[in-house]
Design a protein around this motif. Structure first.
Motif, mmCIF file in Angstrom:
data_model
loop_
_atom_site.group_PDB
_atom_site.id
_atom_site.type_symbol
_atom_site.label_atom_id
_atom_site.label_comp_id
_atom_site.label_asym_id
_atom_site.label_seq_id
_atom_site.Cartn_x
_atom_site.Cartn_y
_atom_site.Cartn_z
ATOM 1 N N ARG A 112 -9.083 0.544 4.977
ATOM 2 C CA ARG A 112 -7.940 0.244 4.283
ATOM 3 C C ARG A 112 -6.964 1.829 4.059
ATOM 4 N N LEU A 113 -5.974 1.714 3.527
ATOM 5 C CA LEU A 113 -5.405 2.798 2.790
ATOM 6 C C LEU A 113 -5.424 2.986 1.196
ATOM 7 N N ASP A 114 -5.913 3.886 0.586
ATOM 8 C CA ASP A 114 -6.144 4.131 -0.678
ATOM 9 C C ASP A 114 -5.075 5.133 -1.309
ATOM 10 N N LEU A 115 -4.489 4.678 -2.350
ATOM 11 C CA LEU A 115 -3.586 5.793 -2.991
ATOM 12 C C LEU A 115 -4.265 7.157 -3.353
ATOM 13 N N LYS A 116 -3.672 8.105 -3.145
ATOM 14 C CA LYS A 116 -4.135 9.423 -3.812
ATOM 15 C C LYS A 116 -4.040 9.294 -5.267
ATOM 16 N N GLN A 117 -4.610 10.079 -6.108
ATOM 17 C CA GLN A 117 -4.413 10.290 -7.493
ATOM 18 C C GLN A 117 -3.039 10.683 -7.940
ATOM 19 N N VAL A 118 -2.448 11.495 -7.293
ATOM 20 C CA VAL A 118 -1.070 11.641 -7.630
ATOM 21 C C VAL A 118 -0.279 11.278 -6.300
ATOM 22 N N PRO A 119 0.031 10.039 -6.060
ATOM 23 C CA PRO A 119 0.539 9.459 -5.049
ATOM 24 C C PRO A 119 2.197 9.573 -4.859
ATOM 25 N N LEU A 120 2.796 9.576 -6.065
ATOM 26 C CA LEU A 120 4.176 9.289 -5.753
ATOM 27 C C LEU A 120 5.028 10.645 -5.586
ATOM 28 N N TYR A 121 5.910 10.486 -4.551
ATOM 29 C CA TYR A 121 6.869 11.832 -4.420
ATOM 30 C C TYR A 121 8.159 11.192 -3.524
ATOM 31 N N GLU A 122 9.151 11.989 -3.622
ATOM 32 C CA GLU A 122 10.495 11.765 -3.084
ATOM 33 C C GLU A 122 10.658 12.797 -1.959
ATOM 34 N N ILE A 126 14.174 9.402 -0.229
ATOM 35 C CA ILE A 126 13.331 8.255 0.053
ATOM 36 C C ILE A 126 11.958 8.549 -0.684
ATOM 37 N N ALA A 127 11.469 7.364 -1.312
ATOM 38 C CA ALA A 127 10.174 7.320 -2.304
ATOM 39 C C ALA A 127 9.002 6.928 -1.324
ATOM 40 N N TYR A 128 7.975 7.911 -1.623
ATOM 41 C CA TYR A 128 6.595 7.355 -0.847
ATOM 42 C C TYR A 128 5.751 7.497 -1.914
ATOM 43 N N LYS A 139 -5.963 5.102 12.951
ATOM 44 C CA LYS A 139 -4.800 5.250 12.085
ATOM 45 C C LYS A 139 -3.562 4.921 12.582
ATOM 46 N N TYR A 140 -3.422 4.813 13.837
ATOM 47 C CA TYR A 140 -1.847 4.321 14.525
ATOM 48 C C TYR A 140 -1.736 2.878 14.423
ATOM 49 N N GLN A 141 -2.956 2.254 13.984
ATOM 50 C CA GLN A 141 -2.726 0.703 13.944
ATOM 51 C C GLN A 141 -1.896 0.543 12.500
ATOM 52 N N TRP A 142 -1.870 1.266 11.697
ATOM 53 C CA TRP A 142 -1.479 1.184 10.444
ATOM 54 C C TRP A 142 -0.004 1.448 10.144
ATOM 55 N N GLY A 143 0.594 2.103 11.246
ATOM 56 C CA GLY A 143 2.170 2.285 11.241
ATOM 57 C C GLY A 143 2.930 0.992 11.490
ATOM 58 N N ALA A 144 4.049 0.907 11.262
ATOM 59 C CA ALA A 144 5.019 -0.039 11.404
ATOM 60 C C ALA A 144 4.493 -1.455 11.265
ATOM 61 N N THR A 145 3.675 -1.640 10.259
ATOM 62 C CA THR A 145 3.118 -2.875 9.843
ATOM 63 C C THR A 145 3.282 -3.293 8.422
ATOM 64 N N PRO A 146 3.671 -4.381 7.998
ATOM 65 C CA PRO A 146 3.849 -5.040 6.815
ATOM 66 C C PRO A 146 2.686 -4.703 5.698
ATOM 67 N N LEU A 147 2.827 -3.930 4.831
ATOM 68 C CA LEU A 147 1.492 -3.992 3.860
ATOM 69 C C LEU A 147 1.927 -4.196 2.285
ATOM 70 N N SER A 148 0.744 -4.406 1.795
ATOM 71 C CA SER A 148 0.809 -4.925 0.474
ATOM 72 C C SER A 148 -0.174 -4.120 -0.541
ATOM 73 N N GLU A 200 0.124 11.817 7.479
ATOM 74 C CA GLU A 200 1.215 11.036 8.022
ATOM 75 C C GLU A 200 1.273 9.589 7.591
ATOM 76 N N LEU A 201 0.079 9.273 6.818
ATOM 77 C CA LEU A 201 0.018 7.772 6.587
ATOM 78 C C LEU A 201 0.764 7.629 5.140
ATOM 79 N N ASN A 202 2.023 7.935 5.148
ATOM 80 C CA ASN A 202 2.779 7.782 3.904
ATOM 81 C C ASN A 202 3.541 6.386 3.743
ATOM 82 N N LEU A 203 3.238 5.702 2.591
ATOM 83 C CA LEU A 203 3.774 4.481 2.369
ATOM 84 C C LEU A 203 5.334 4.316 1.854
ATOM 85 N N LEU A 204 6.163 3.914 2.550
ATOM 86 C CA LEU A 204 7.445 3.816 2.011
ATOM 87 C C LEU A 204 7.724 2.938 1.049
#
Length: 462
Positions: A112-122, A126-128, A139-148, A200-204
Protein backbone atom coordinates in the motif's frame (compact mmCIF):
# COMPACT_ATOMS: atom_id res chain seq x y z
CA UNK A 1 -1.74 -49.73 -24.39
CA UNK A 2 -4.33 -50.46 -21.78
CA UNK A 3 -1.64 -51.83 -19.48
CA UNK A 4 0.46 -48.70 -19.98
CA UNK A 5 -2.54 -46.49 -19.27
CA UNK A 6 -3.26 -48.38 -16.07
CA UNK A 7 0.37 -48.18 -14.99
CA UNK A 8 0.46 -44.44 -15.67
CA UNK A 9 -2.72 -43.98 -13.67
CA UNK A 10 -1.20 -45.90 -10.75
CA UNK A 11 2.36 -44.56 -10.90
CA UNK A 12 2.34 -41.03 -12.37
CA UNK A 13 1.50 -37.78 -10.61
CA UNK A 14 -1.59 -36.32 -12.23
CA UNK A 15 -2.85 -32.79 -11.61
CA UNK A 16 -6.61 -32.43 -11.74
CA UNK A 17 -8.70 -29.35 -12.63
CA UNK A 18 -11.31 -28.61 -10.00
CA UNK A 19 -13.79 -27.48 -12.64
CA UNK A 20 -13.91 -31.06 -13.91
CA UNK A 21 -13.74 -32.75 -10.52
CA UNK A 22 -16.21 -30.65 -8.54
CA UNK A 23 -19.87 -31.60 -8.72
CA UNK A 24 -22.42 -28.87 -9.40
CA UNK A 25 -23.22 -28.90 -5.68
CA UNK A 26 -19.55 -28.43 -4.75
CA UNK A 27 -19.16 -25.62 -7.26
CA UNK A 28 -22.17 -23.88 -5.76
CA UNK A 29 -20.64 -24.21 -2.28
CA UNK A 30 -17.40 -22.69 -3.55
CA UNK A 31 -19.19 -19.79 -5.22
CA UNK A 32 -21.44 -19.16 -2.20
CA UNK A 33 -18.44 -19.26 0.14
CA UNK A 34 -16.80 -16.45 -1.80
CA UNK A 35 -19.73 -14.07 -1.42
CA UNK A 36 -18.96 -13.32 2.23
CA UNK A 37 -15.26 -13.50 1.41
CA UNK A 38 -15.74 -10.53 -0.95
CA UNK A 39 -17.54 -8.67 1.83
CA UNK A 40 -14.56 -9.37 4.08
CA UNK A 41 -12.17 -7.93 1.48
CA UNK A 42 -14.32 -4.80 1.14
CA UNK A 43 -14.54 -4.18 4.88
CA UNK A 44 -10.96 -5.19 5.75
CA UNK A 45 -8.59 -3.20 3.57
CA UNK A 46 -6.10 -2.70 6.41
CA UNK A 47 -4.76 -4.95 9.15
CA UNK A 48 -6.72 -2.97 11.78
CA UNK A 49 -9.98 -3.43 9.89
CA UNK A 50 -9.32 -7.16 9.43
CA UNK A 51 -8.82 -7.58 13.18
CA UNK A 52 -11.98 -5.58 13.92
CA UNK A 53 -13.97 -7.75 11.50
CA UNK A 54 -12.60 -10.98 12.99
CA UNK A 55 -13.18 -9.93 16.61
CA UNK A 56 -16.78 -8.96 15.87
CA UNK A 57 -17.38 -12.30 14.16
CA UNK A 58 -15.56 -14.19 16.92
CA UNK A 59 -17.68 -12.69 19.68
CA UNK A 60 -20.84 -13.65 17.78
CA UNK A 61 -19.42 -17.20 17.63
CA UNK A 62 -18.91 -17.39 21.40
CA UNK A 63 -15.25 -16.35 21.69
CA UNK A 64 -14.21 -14.32 24.75
CA UNK A 65 -11.02 -12.35 25.52
CA UNK A 66 -8.20 -14.59 26.72
CA UNK A 67 -7.52 -14.52 30.48
CA UNK A 68 -4.09 -16.00 31.36
CA UNK A 69 -5.26 -16.58 34.94
CA UNK A 70 -7.95 -19.05 33.82
CA UNK A 71 -7.73 -22.77 33.16
CA UNK A 72 -9.63 -23.53 29.99
CA UNK A 73 -11.41 -26.77 29.13
CA UNK A 74 -12.15 -28.53 25.86
CA UNK A 75 -14.48 -26.52 23.63
CA UNK A 76 -13.67 -23.13 25.18
CA UNK A 77 -13.14 -20.34 22.65
CA UNK A 78 -10.85 -17.38 23.32
CA UNK A 79 -9.11 -14.61 21.44
CA UNK A 80 -6.09 -12.37 22.03
CA UNK A 81 -6.12 -8.96 20.34
CA UNK A 82 -2.56 -7.67 19.99
CA UNK A 83 -2.71 -3.87 19.77
CA UNK A 84 -5.57 -3.92 17.29
CA UNK A 85 -3.27 -5.09 14.47
CA UNK A 86 -2.65 -8.79 15.18
CA UNK A 87 -4.94 -11.49 16.54
CA UNK A 88 -5.06 -15.04 17.83
CA UNK A 89 -8.30 -17.05 17.78
CA UNK A 90 -8.17 -20.28 19.75
CA UNK A 91 -10.49 -23.25 20.36
CA UNK A 92 -9.31 -25.56 23.15
CA UNK A 93 -9.10 -29.20 22.08
CA UNK A 94 -9.90 -32.50 23.75
CA UNK A 95 -6.29 -33.69 23.79
CA UNK A 96 -3.88 -32.32 26.42
CA UNK A 97 -1.58 -29.48 25.37
CA UNK A 98 1.36 -31.85 25.76
CA UNK A 99 0.24 -33.31 22.42
CA UNK A 100 0.70 -29.94 20.74
CA UNK A 101 -1.59 -27.43 19.08
CA UNK A 102 -2.58 -26.92 15.44
CA UNK A 103 -1.64 -23.42 14.29
CA UNK A 104 -2.74 -21.59 11.15
CA UNK A 105 -0.93 -18.29 10.58
CA UNK A 106 -1.81 -15.72 7.92
CA UNK A 107 -0.95 -12.04 7.60
CA UNK A 108 -3.43 -9.25 7.01
CA UNK A 109 -1.13 -6.42 5.93
CA UNK A 110 -0.83 -5.80 2.18
CA UNK A 111 1.30 -3.56 -0.06
CA UNK A 112 0.00 0.00 0.00
CA UNK A 113 0.97 3.66 0.37
CA UNK A 114 1.41 5.07 3.89
CA UNK A 115 1.19 8.78 4.65
CA UNK A 116 4.45 10.31 5.84
CA UNK A 117 4.40 11.85 9.31
CA UNK A 118 4.33 15.36 7.83
CA UNK A 119 2.24 14.61 4.73
CA UNK A 120 0.20 17.69 3.85
CA UNK A 121 1.58 20.28 1.42
CA UNK A 122 0.51 22.64 -1.35
CA UNK A 123 2.22 23.05 -4.71
CA UNK A 124 0.95 25.49 -7.33
CA UNK A 125 -2.44 25.68 -5.64
CA UNK A 126 -3.00 21.92 -5.48
CA UNK A 127 -2.98 20.10 -2.12
CA UNK A 128 -1.24 16.74 -1.74
CA UNK A 129 -0.32 14.11 0.81
CA UNK A 130 3.26 12.82 0.71
CA UNK A 131 3.41 9.02 0.89
CA UNK A 132 5.95 6.29 1.58
CA UNK A 133 5.16 2.99 -0.10
CA UNK A 134 4.85 -0.13 2.08
CA UNK A 135 5.94 -3.56 0.90
CA UNK A 136 6.95 -4.77 -2.54
CA UNK A 137 5.02 -2.89 -5.22
CA UNK A 138 5.35 -1.94 -8.86
CA UNK A 139 5.09 1.79 -8.21
CA UNK A 140 3.71 2.62 -11.67
CA UNK A 141 0.59 0.54 -10.91
CA UNK A 142 -0.50 3.08 -8.29
CA UNK A 143 -0.76 6.06 -10.64
CA UNK A 144 -4.07 7.17 -12.20
CA UNK A 145 -5.97 4.80 -9.90
CA UNK A 146 -8.86 5.68 -7.55
CA UNK A 147 -7.59 5.43 -3.98
CA UNK A 148 -9.15 5.60 -0.52
CA UNK A 149 -7.75 6.64 2.86
CA UNK A 150 -8.00 4.41 5.95
CA UNK A 151 -6.54 4.48 9.44
CA UNK A 152 -6.39 6.22 12.78
CA UNK A 153 -5.24 9.57 14.13
CA UNK A 154 -4.29 9.85 17.80
CA UNK A 155 -4.89 13.45 18.86
CA UNK A 156 -2.90 15.49 21.38
CA UNK A 157 -5.38 14.66 24.17
CA UNK A 158 -4.92 10.90 23.57
CA UNK A 159 -8.27 10.33 21.90
CA UNK A 160 -8.35 8.33 18.66
CA UNK A 161 -10.19 9.23 15.45
CA UNK A 162 -10.94 6.59 12.83
CA UNK A 163 -10.60 7.65 9.19
CA UNK A 164 -12.21 5.78 6.27
CA UNK A 165 -12.82 7.88 3.18
CA UNK A 166 -13.42 6.66 -0.36
CA UNK A 167 -15.37 3.44 0.22
CA UNK A 168 -18.99 4.48 0.67
CA UNK A 169 -21.32 5.67 -2.08
CA UNK A 170 -20.91 9.42 -2.45
CA UNK A 171 -17.45 9.51 -0.85
CA UNK A 172 -14.66 11.37 -2.63
CA UNK A 173 -11.62 9.35 -3.68
CA UNK A 174 -8.00 10.37 -4.22
CA UNK A 175 -5.38 9.86 -6.92
CA UNK A 176 -1.66 9.75 -7.67
CA UNK A 177 -1.26 11.62 -10.96
CA UNK A 178 0.73 10.38 -13.95
CA UNK A 179 1.98 11.99 -17.16
CA UNK A 180 0.03 11.96 -20.39
CA UNK A 181 1.74 9.91 -23.14
CA UNK A 182 2.25 13.05 -25.25
CA UNK A 183 4.69 14.46 -22.66
CA UNK A 184 6.14 11.23 -21.28
CA UNK A 185 8.95 10.56 -23.75
CA UNK A 186 11.66 11.11 -21.12
CA UNK A 187 9.66 9.35 -18.40
CA UNK A 188 9.28 6.22 -20.55
CA UNK A 189 13.07 5.99 -20.89
CA UNK A 190 13.33 5.38 -17.16
CA UNK A 191 13.74 1.81 -15.85
CA UNK A 192 10.36 0.20 -15.10
CA UNK A 193 10.96 0.55 -11.35
CA UNK A 194 11.29 4.32 -11.77
CA UNK A 195 8.47 5.12 -14.21
CA UNK A 196 6.86 6.50 -11.08
CA UNK A 197 9.46 7.13 -8.38
CA UNK A 198 8.81 6.85 -4.66
CA UNK A 199 8.82 10.61 -4.13
CA UNK A 200 6.39 11.02 -7.04
CA UNK A 201 3.67 8.96 -5.35
CA UNK A 202 1.96 12.11 -4.12
CA UNK A 203 -1.77 11.86 -3.40
CA UNK A 204 -3.91 14.64 -4.84
CA UNK A 205 -6.48 15.66 -2.19
CA UNK A 206 -7.86 19.06 -3.20
CA UNK A 207 -7.56 22.28 -5.21
CA UNK A 208 -9.89 24.97 -3.82
CA UNK A 209 -8.33 27.85 -1.81
CA UNK A 210 -9.48 29.34 1.47
CA UNK A 211 -11.36 32.46 0.32
CA UNK A 212 -11.82 34.71 3.35
CA UNK A 213 -8.51 36.58 3.18
CA UNK A 214 -5.14 36.76 1.45
CA UNK A 215 -2.57 34.26 2.69
CA UNK A 216 -0.05 31.76 1.43
CA UNK A 217 -0.91 28.05 1.14
CA UNK A 218 -4.61 28.80 0.98
CA UNK A 219 -5.49 25.40 -0.57
CA UNK A 220 -3.63 23.62 2.22
CA UNK A 221 -5.45 25.80 4.74
CA UNK A 222 -8.85 25.00 3.20
CA UNK A 223 -8.09 21.25 3.36
CA UNK A 224 -6.86 21.49 6.95
CA UNK A 225 -10.02 23.41 7.89
CA UNK A 226 -12.16 20.61 6.42
CA UNK A 227 -10.20 17.98 8.33
CA UNK A 228 -10.45 19.95 11.54
CA UNK A 229 -14.21 20.32 11.17
CA UNK A 230 -14.74 16.62 10.40
CA UNK A 231 -12.18 14.98 12.69
CA UNK A 232 -11.14 17.68 15.15
CA UNK A 233 -7.48 17.36 14.18
CA UNK A 234 -4.66 19.80 13.46
CA UNK A 235 -1.62 19.28 11.25
CA UNK A 236 0.44 18.31 14.30
CA UNK A 237 -1.84 15.30 14.86
CA UNK A 238 -0.48 13.66 11.70
CA UNK A 239 2.67 13.00 13.72
CA UNK A 240 0.75 10.37 15.73
CA UNK A 241 -1.32 8.88 12.92
CA UNK A 242 -1.34 5.66 10.92
CA UNK A 243 -3.06 6.48 7.63
CA UNK A 244 -2.96 4.05 4.72
CA UNK A 245 -3.81 4.66 1.06
CA UNK A 246 -5.43 1.66 -0.63
CA UNK A 247 -7.46 1.05 -3.82
CA UNK A 248 -10.99 2.43 -3.61
CA UNK A 249 -12.71 -0.18 -5.76
CA UNK A 250 -14.62 -3.20 -4.32
CA UNK A 251 -13.97 -6.92 -4.79
CA UNK A 252 -15.82 -8.28 -7.81
CA UNK A 253 -16.34 -11.42 -9.89
CA UNK A 254 -14.08 -11.85 -12.93
CA UNK A 255 -14.98 -13.58 -16.18
CA UNK A 256 -18.20 -14.53 -17.96
CA UNK A 257 -18.36 -17.63 -15.74
CA UNK A 258 -17.69 -15.60 -12.55
CA UNK A 259 -15.08 -18.19 -11.55
CA UNK A 260 -12.49 -15.71 -10.25
CA UNK A 261 -12.49 -13.10 -7.48
CA UNK A 262 -10.76 -9.81 -8.24
CA UNK A 263 -9.87 -7.36 -5.50
CA UNK A 264 -7.23 -5.63 -3.42
CA UNK A 265 -5.34 -7.31 -0.58
CA UNK A 266 -6.01 -10.96 -1.37
CA UNK A 267 -2.37 -11.53 -0.43
CA UNK A 268 -2.86 -12.55 2.27
CA UNK A 269 -6.39 -11.83 3.45
CA UNK A 270 -7.67 -14.76 1.39
CA UNK A 271 -5.78 -17.10 3.75
CA UNK A 272 -6.78 -15.08 6.81
CA UNK A 273 -10.44 -15.41 5.90
CA UNK A 274 -10.30 -19.13 5.09
CA UNK A 275 -8.42 -20.04 8.27
CA UNK A 276 -10.76 -17.89 10.36
CA UNK A 277 -13.81 -19.65 8.93
CA UNK A 278 -12.19 -23.01 9.67
CA UNK A 279 -11.63 -22.07 13.32
CA UNK A 280 -15.21 -20.81 13.64
CA UNK A 281 -16.34 -24.25 12.49
CA UNK A 282 -14.13 -26.11 14.97
CA UNK A 283 -16.56 -26.93 17.78
CA UNK A 284 -14.78 -29.83 19.52
CA UNK A 285 -11.39 -30.31 17.89
CA UNK A 286 -9.03 -33.10 18.90
CA UNK A 287 -6.02 -30.80 19.31
CA UNK A 288 -6.31 -27.17 20.35
CA UNK A 289 -6.54 -25.09 17.16
CA UNK A 290 -5.35 -21.55 16.63
CA UNK A 291 -5.79 -18.98 13.88
CA UNK A 292 -3.33 -16.07 13.71
CA UNK A 293 -3.72 -12.73 11.94
CA UNK A 294 -0.19 -11.29 11.81
CA UNK A 295 0.97 -7.81 10.80
CA UNK A 296 4.11 -6.50 9.04
CA UNK A 297 4.77 -9.62 6.90
CA UNK A 298 5.24 -7.50 3.80
CA UNK A 299 8.19 -5.68 5.41
CA UNK A 300 9.83 -8.62 7.17
CA UNK A 301 7.39 -9.55 9.99
CA UNK A 302 9.10 -7.05 12.28
CA UNK A 303 7.77 -5.07 15.26
CA UNK A 304 5.56 -6.08 18.15
CA UNK A 305 2.65 -7.11 15.89
CA UNK A 306 4.73 -9.07 13.36
CA UNK A 307 5.44 -12.80 13.49
CA UNK A 308 9.03 -12.26 14.65
CA UNK A 309 7.77 -10.92 17.98
CA UNK A 310 6.92 -13.07 21.01
CA UNK A 311 3.14 -12.75 21.11
CA UNK A 312 2.51 -16.31 19.84
CA UNK A 313 5.08 -17.84 22.18
CA UNK A 314 3.74 -15.85 25.13
CA UNK A 315 0.15 -16.86 24.36
CA UNK A 316 1.05 -20.55 24.33
CA UNK A 317 3.06 -20.19 27.53
CA UNK A 318 0.12 -18.48 29.24
CA UNK A 319 -2.35 -21.05 27.89
CA UNK A 320 -0.22 -23.94 29.21
CA UNK A 321 0.90 -22.43 32.53
CA UNK A 322 -2.26 -23.26 34.58
CA UNK A 323 -1.72 -26.93 33.70
CA UNK A 324 1.91 -26.80 34.84
CA UNK A 325 3.11 -27.37 31.26
CA UNK A 326 6.06 -25.52 29.77
CA UNK A 327 5.39 -23.60 26.58
CA UNK A 328 8.33 -25.26 24.83
CA UNK A 329 6.74 -28.66 25.49
CA UNK A 330 3.60 -27.55 23.63
CA UNK A 331 5.52 -25.95 20.77
CA UNK A 332 7.76 -28.97 20.20
CA UNK A 333 4.71 -31.16 19.52
CA UNK A 334 2.78 -28.56 17.50
CA UNK A 335 2.02 -28.33 13.79
CA UNK A 336 1.57 -25.18 11.71
CA UNK A 337 0.11 -24.32 8.34
CA UNK A 338 1.76 -21.06 7.36
CA UNK A 339 -1.25 -19.71 5.51
CA UNK A 340 0.11 -17.60 2.69
CA UNK A 341 -0.55 -17.34 -1.02
CA UNK A 342 1.48 -18.73 -3.90
CA UNK A 343 2.07 -17.40 -7.40
CA UNK A 344 -0.37 -18.82 -9.94
CA UNK A 345 0.94 -19.71 -13.39
CA UNK A 346 0.31 -16.87 -15.85
CA UNK A 347 0.37 -18.05 -19.49
CA UNK A 348 1.16 -14.50 -20.65
CA UNK A 349 4.41 -14.56 -18.68
CA UNK A 350 5.15 -18.28 -18.81
CA UNK A 351 8.93 -17.88 -19.07
CA UNK A 352 9.37 -17.03 -15.36
CA UNK A 353 7.74 -20.27 -14.19
CA UNK A 354 8.76 -23.92 -14.20
CA UNK A 355 5.41 -25.47 -15.06
CA UNK A 356 5.90 -28.87 -13.43
CA UNK A 357 6.42 -27.14 -10.06
CA UNK A 358 4.07 -24.18 -10.32
CA UNK A 359 0.58 -23.66 -8.90
CA UNK A 360 -2.33 -23.26 -11.36
CA UNK A 361 -5.72 -21.60 -11.02
CA UNK A 362 -8.52 -24.08 -10.24
CA UNK A 363 -6.23 -26.93 -9.18
CA UNK A 364 -6.86 -26.47 -5.46
CA UNK A 365 -5.00 -25.31 -2.40
CA UNK A 366 -1.26 -24.92 -2.97
CA UNK A 367 1.30 -26.67 -0.74
CA UNK A 368 4.76 -25.08 -0.82
CA UNK A 369 7.33 -27.28 0.95
CA UNK A 370 9.90 -24.48 0.93
CA UNK A 371 10.01 -20.82 -0.05
CA UNK A 372 13.09 -18.60 0.05
CA UNK A 373 15.22 -17.34 -2.82
CA UNK A 374 17.85 -18.88 -5.04
CA UNK A 375 19.41 -21.56 -2.83
CA UNK A 376 16.30 -21.70 -0.59
CA UNK A 377 17.62 -18.70 1.36
CA UNK A 378 15.25 -17.62 4.12
CA UNK A 379 13.11 -20.76 3.92
CA UNK A 380 11.98 -23.12 6.66
CA UNK A 381 11.85 -26.13 4.24
CA UNK A 382 9.37 -28.56 5.79
CA UNK A 383 10.49 -32.12 6.45
CA UNK A 384 9.45 -35.07 4.28
CA UNK A 385 7.61 -36.49 7.30
CA UNK A 386 5.49 -33.36 7.73
CA UNK A 387 4.83 -33.16 4.00
CA UNK A 388 3.66 -36.77 4.18
CA UNK A 389 1.33 -35.89 7.05
CA UNK A 390 -0.20 -33.05 5.01
CA UNK A 391 -0.67 -35.31 1.97
CA UNK A 392 -2.55 -37.88 4.04
CA UNK A 393 -4.65 -35.22 5.79
CA UNK A 394 -5.82 -33.65 2.53
CA UNK A 395 -6.30 -36.91 0.63
CA UNK A 396 -8.30 -38.44 3.47
CA UNK A 397 -10.44 -35.31 3.63
CA UNK A 398 -11.11 -35.25 -0.09
CA UNK A 399 -9.45 -31.83 -0.49
CA UNK A 400 -8.24 -30.72 -3.94
CA UNK A 401 -4.57 -29.77 -3.65
CA UNK A 402 -1.39 -29.16 -5.63
CA UNK A 403 2.24 -28.27 -4.95
CA UNK A 404 4.13 -25.15 -5.94
CA UNK A 405 7.30 -23.08 -5.92
CA UNK A 406 7.63 -19.33 -6.50
CA UNK A 407 9.01 -19.29 -10.04
CA UNK A 408 12.13 -20.73 -11.62
CA UNK A 409 15.28 -21.29 -9.60
CA UNK A 410 17.37 -18.06 -9.68
CA UNK A 411 14.37 -16.21 -11.14
CA UNK A 412 12.82 -14.86 -7.96
CA UNK A 413 11.50 -16.29 -4.72
CA UNK A 414 10.09 -14.88 -1.52
CA UNK A 415 9.35 -15.55 2.12
CA UNK A 416 6.44 -15.98 4.51
CA UNK A 417 5.95 -16.21 8.27
CA UNK A 418 6.79 -19.93 8.14
CA UNK A 419 10.45 -19.49 9.06
CA UNK A 420 9.65 -17.57 12.26
CA UNK A 421 7.16 -20.16 13.51
CA UNK A 422 9.45 -23.06 12.57
CA UNK A 423 12.16 -21.42 14.69
CA UNK A 424 9.92 -22.03 17.72
CA UNK A 425 10.42 -25.80 17.17
CA UNK A 426 7.10 -26.21 15.34
CA UNK A 427 6.61 -28.41 12.25
CA UNK A 428 5.62 -25.83 9.63
CA UNK A 429 4.70 -25.76 5.95
CA UNK A 430 3.25 -23.13 3.60
CA UNK A 431 -0.35 -23.69 2.49
CA UNK A 432 -2.45 -21.19 0.57
CA UNK A 433 -4.28 -19.89 -2.48
CA UNK A 434 -2.62 -19.34 -5.89
CA UNK A 435 -2.84 -15.67 -6.93
CA UNK A 436 -2.51 -13.86 -10.25
CA UNK A 437 -1.27 -10.21 -10.26
CA UNK A 438 0.16 -10.68 -6.75
CA UNK A 439 1.08 -7.39 -5.00
CA UNK A 440 -0.83 -5.36 -7.58
CA UNK A 441 -3.69 -3.08 -6.49
CA UNK A 442 -6.02 -5.68 -8.06
CA UNK A 443 -5.29 -9.39 -7.44
CA UNK A 444 -7.08 -12.49 -8.78
CA UNK A 445 -7.97 -15.82 -7.11
CA UNK A 446 -10.03 -18.82 -8.22
CA UNK A 447 -13.18 -19.52 -6.23
CA UNK A 448 -12.40 -23.25 -6.42
CA UNK A 449 -8.97 -22.61 -4.88
CA UNK A 450 -10.36 -20.32 -2.16
CA UNK A 451 -12.90 -22.93 -1.13
CA UNK A 452 -10.33 -25.75 -1.32
CA UNK A 453 -8.05 -23.77 0.99
CA UNK A 454 -10.87 -23.37 3.48
CA UNK A 455 -11.49 -27.12 3.28
CA UNK A 456 -7.79 -27.80 3.95
CA UNK A 457 -7.86 -25.61 7.06
CA UNK A 458 -11.11 -27.20 8.19
CA UNK A 459 -9.55 -30.69 8.00
CA UNK A 460 -6.53 -29.43 9.97
CA UNK A 461 -8.90 -27.97 12.60
CA UNK A 462 -10.90 -31.15 13.30
Amino acid sequence: MSNAKELKKDLFLEKKHGGLLFSEEELKKAFDFCEEYKNFLNSSKTEREAVDYAVARAEKNGFTPFDPAKTYKAGDKVYLNNRGKALILCVVGKKPLTEGVHIMAAHTDSPRLDLKQVPLYEDNEIAYFKTHYYGGIKKYQWGATPLSLHGVVVKADGSTVTVRVGEDAGDPVFCVTDLLPHLAADQMKRPAGEILRGEELNLLIGSLPFRDDEASERVKLAIMKLLNEKYGITETDFLSAELEVVPAFPAVDIGFDRSIVGGYGQDDRVCAYTEMEAVFGAENPENTVMCIFADKEEIGSCGNTGMKCAFLRHFIEDLAAPYGIAGRTVLGKSKCLSADVSAAFDPTFADVSEKKNNAFLNYGVSICKYTGSRGKGGSSDASAEFMGYIRRLLDNGGVLWQTSELGKVDQGGGGTVAAYIAELDVDTIDVGVPVLCMHAPFELTSKIDVYSTYRAFAEFSK
